[in-house]
Design an enzyme around this catalytic site. Structure first.
Site, PDB file in Angstrom:
ATOM      1  CG  HIS A   7      13.520  34.590  70.631  1.00  0.00           C
ATOM      2  ND1 HIS A   7      12.866  35.669  70.069  1.00  0.00           N
ATOM      3  CD2 HIS A   7      12.644  34.025  71.490  1.00  0.00           C
ATOM      4  CE1 HIS A   7      11.652  35.752  70.575  1.00  0.00           C
ATOM      5  NE2 HIS A   7      11.488  34.759  71.436  1.00  0.00           N
ATOM      6  CD  GLU A  44      12.476  35.821  79.855  1.00  0.00           C
ATOM      7  OE1 GLU A  44      12.038  35.129  78.928  1.00  0.00           O
ATOM      8  OE2 GLU A  44      12.299  37.047  79.920  1.00  0.00           O
ATOM      9  CG  HIS A  69      13.616  18.795  65.942  1.00  0.00           C
ATOM     10  ND1 HIS A  69      12.633  18.274  65.135  1.00  0.00           N
ATOM     11  CD2 HIS A  69      14.693  18.978  65.145  1.00  0.00           C
ATOM     12  CE1 HIS A  69      13.093  18.159  63.904  1.00  0.00           C
ATOM     13  NE2 HIS A  69      14.347  18.583  63.876  1.00  0.00           N
ATOM     14  CD  GLU A 118      18.133  17.186  63.076  1.00  0.00           C
ATOM     15  OE1 GLU A 118      18.612  16.652  62.074  1.00  0.00           O
ATOM     16  OE2 GLU A 118      17.065  17.833  63.062  1.00  0.00           O
TER      17      GLU A 118
END
Length: 136
Positions: A7, A44, A69, A118
């Site tokens: 994750h 969360e 990123h 991105e």
């Protein structure tokens, strides 16, 4: 043996605002909300984006922007759609870095808490091939 990414976790100031961003811009599916019963360091939510588990935690202290990123794979044909979504969300698009032929196209953008994303059209194999050729 590492099997892949388990994750990715982002720490943000406003969990709801980031949840909306993930859903509206990245087509995320929310699969968990800790609500008042936090089992981790902070409240969360968990999402699935393109099959990848993304965790988002809410905290008050956020660091400045970096080039750290996560990149999501997209089709070139969808670039304009994503660019429009990013702009409608009022997010900053960062200029792309210099690229060589064959690397694939990218859109970089910051979320509300300086996390850099991105959207990339290209594969690892394509990039390695273009680097081996040393194309300019």
């Amino acid at each position: 043996m590492i099997k892949g990414i388990s994750h990715i976790t982002f720490v943000v100031r406003d969990l709801k605002r980031t949840s909306d961003l993930f859903k509206e811009v990245l087509d995320a599916e929310e699969v968990y909300d800790s609500g008042d019963e936090s089992h981790s360091l902070y409240p969360e939510k968990f999402f699935l984006i393109g099959g990848q588990w993304i965790a988002v935690m809410q905290a008050e202290e956020i660091v400045k922007r970096t080039y750290h990123h996560v990149a999501f794979e997209v089709n070139v044909a969808d670039f304009e759609m994503y660019k429009d979504r990013i702009e409608k969300a009022g997010l900053e698009i960062r200029p792309s870095r210099t690229r060589i032929s064959g690397e694939g196209m990218s859109i970089y953008f910051y979320d509300y808490d300086h996390n850099l994303f991105e959207l990339h059209a290209g594969t690892l194999q394509e990039r390695l091939k273009s680097y081996q050729k040393g194309e300019a």
